[in-house]
Design a protein around this motif. Structure first.
Motif, PDB file in Angstrom:
ATOM      1  N   GLY A   1      -7.640   2.487  -0.032  1.00  0.00           N
ATOM      2  CA  GLY A   1      -6.026   3.026  -0.715  1.00  0.00           C
ATOM      3  C   GLY A   1      -5.544   2.683  -1.882  1.00  0.00           C
ATOM      4  N   THR A   2      -4.242   3.160  -2.293  1.00  0.00           N
ATOM      5  CA  THR A   2      -3.737   2.543  -3.612  1.00  0.00           C
ATOM      6  C   THR A   2      -2.543   1.751  -3.199  1.00  0.00           C
ATOM      7  OG1 THR A   2      -4.304   4.872  -4.367  1.00  0.00           O
ATOM      8  CG2 THR A   2      -2.652   3.707  -5.677  1.00  0.00           C
TER       9      THR A   2
ATOM     10  N   GLN B   1      -0.254  12.519   2.303  1.00  0.00           N
ATOM     11  CA  GLN B   1       1.308  12.286   2.685  1.00  0.00           C
ATOM     12  C   GLN B   1       2.081  12.530   1.227  1.00  0.00           C
ATOM     13  OE1 GLN B   1       0.923   8.495   4.266  1.00  0.00           O
ATOM     14  NE2 GLN B   1       1.552   9.360   6.254  1.00  0.00           N
TER      15      GLN B   1
ATOM     16  N   LYS C   1       0.672  -1.222  -0.220  1.00  0.00           N
ATOM     17  CA  LYS C   1       0.052  -0.010  -0.142  1.00  0.00           C
ATOM     18  C   LYS C   1       0.893   1.188  -0.015  1.00  0.00           C
ATOM     19  CE  LYS C   1      -3.832   2.276   2.559  1.00  0.00           C
ATOM     20  NZ  LYS C   1      -4.383   2.097   3.715  1.00  0.00           N
TER      21      LYS C   1
ATOM     22  N   PRO D   1       1.723   5.422   0.561  1.00  0.00           N
ATOM     23  CA  PRO D   1       1.323   6.355   1.388  1.00  0.00           C
ATOM     24  C   PRO D   1       0.184   7.048   1.218  1.00  0.00           C
ATOM     25  CG  PRO D   1       3.793   6.486   1.158  1.00  0.00           C
ATOM     26  CD  PRO D   1       3.073   5.553  -0.087  1.00  0.00           C
ATOM     27  N   SER D   2      -0.676   7.682   1.936  1.00  0.00           N
ATOM     28  CA  SER D   2      -1.993   8.343   1.411  1.00  0.00           C
ATOM     29  C   SER D   2      -1.651   9.391   0.523  1.00  0.00           C
ATOM     30  CB  SER D   2      -2.659   8.822   2.735  1.00  0.00           C
ATOM     31  OG  SER D   2      -1.871  10.009   3.573  1.00  0.00           O
ATOM     32  N   ARG D   3      -2.647   9.658  -0.153  1.00  0.00           N
ATOM     33  CA  ARG D   3      -2.592  10.923  -1.086  1.00  0.00           C
ATOM     34  C   ARG D   3      -2.088  12.080  -0.476  1.00  0.00           C
ATOM     35  NH1 ARG D   3      -7.850   9.894  -5.332  1.00  0.00           N
ATOM     36  NH2 ARG D   3      -6.561   8.329  -6.337  1.00  0.00           N
TER      37      ARG D   3
ATOM     38  N   GLN E   1      -3.621  13.005  -7.293  1.00  0.00           N
ATOM     39  CA  GLN E   1      -4.653  12.023  -7.733  1.00  0.00           C
ATOM     40  C   GLN E   1      -4.488  11.972  -9.183  1.00  0.00           C
ATOM     41  OE1 GLN E   1      -8.668  13.285  -6.906  1.00  0.00           O
ATOM     42  NE2 GLN E   1      -9.500  11.774  -8.456  1.00  0.00           N
TER      43      GLN E   1
ATOM     44  N   GLN F   1      -1.541   9.641  -9.840  1.00  0.00           N
ATOM     45  CA  GLN F   1      -1.869   8.245  -9.721  1.00  0.00           C
ATOM     46  C   GLN F   1      -2.746   7.645 -10.695  1.00  0.00           C
ATOM     47  OE1 GLN F   1      -3.129   7.972  -5.430  1.00  0.00           O
ATOM     48  NE2 GLN F   1      -1.111   7.651  -4.783  1.00  0.00           N
TER      49      GLN F   1
END
Length: 256
Positions: free
Chosen positions: A68-69, A36, A30, A32-34, A49, A52
């Motif tokens: 998540g991504t 972050q 996974k 890190p968050s968008r 975004q 990604q």
């Protein structure tokens, strides 16, 4: 921004691609968050975004709603063989090609009769600019996933008033150019294909499920009858990310 400088999302995507290739994140990991990542790259959330989403289209990442991504299992780049033998199977060449790969080939088509030939198309067909043609736009699929697009042109001086005027209607619907022409006593015995690399337009990207500017192969194909007359020409667009275009040639045995 410098005119030739790539947009911010492209620079972020390039660096994420580099980090993936370096093994910073492995398949199944996974990211890190968008928020972050956006903070790391000093860009807004919309830019991150978009970066990604580009990598998702390329098959490097996958988004999971509410989770998540993640790094995706890499897609295999398949080989699309262009061969004159495809016309000898008694079925549409594309359907035969896909059957050999073990997938189901299908397509959608939309034809417009009495369409004036643009100058470039007219030159390829050996007719005058403005002469009437049937223009057919195709979308081809393998197991429901986009493989290629094609825009075909046929002079109405050849097919007008015949049952094969519209390629995907009538008794020879879906049979391919060679079989359709044979049904009106025109023998096609040659084709010429000219492949060229190009970048996907927005319209092409939308149809093929790729990103604007992605590399594609544009194949300019023209069929000729036994008199050397062009009977059909088309522009075929194949996404380079997913398909490798290869050509197969038969070898005639020598005589003793």
């Amino acid at each position: 921004m410098v005119p030739d400088e790539p947009p911010p999302y492209q620079k972020v995507a390039d660096d994420l691609r580099r980090r993936l290739a370096a093994g910073e994140w492995l398949v199944g990991d996974k990211l890190p968050s968008r928020a972050q990542l956006a903070d790391h790259y000093k860009v807004g959330p919309n830019v991150l975004q978009k970066a990604q989403e580009l990598l998702i289209v390329e098959g490097l990442l996958e988004g999971r709603a509410g989770v998540g991504t993640f790094v995706r299992v890499p897609r295999k780049r398949r080989r699309l063989v262009r061969s004159r033998h495809g016309e000898r199977r008694g079925i549409h060449p594309f359907k035969g090609d896909m059957a050999e790969l073990g997938v189901s080939g299908s397509w959608d088509a939309h034809s417009q009769a009495r369409t004036s030939a643009p100058e470039g198309i007219a030159r390829r067909l050996g007719i005058a600019a403005g002469d009437l043609c049937v223009r057919t736009a195709y979308e081809f699929f393998a197991d429901g996933q986009p493989v290629q697009t094609s825009v075909s042109w046929e002079p109405m001086a050849i097919t007008g008033g015949t049952p094969v005027l519209l390629p995907e209607m009538g008794p020879m619907a879906g049979k391919g150019v060679v079989e359709r022409m044979r049904s009106i006593r025109i023998t096609v015995d040659a084709l010429v294909e000219v492949p060229r690399p190009a970048r996907a337009t927005q319209a092409q990207a939308n149809l093929l499920g790729i990103a604007l500017g992605d590399l594609v192969q544009v194949i300019e194909r023209t069929y000729y009858d036994t008199d050397g007359r062009p009977v059909e020409t088309a522009d075929i667009v194949v996404p380079d990310l997913r398909w490798e275009v290869a050509y197969e040639y038969g070898i005639q045995p020598g005589t003793e």
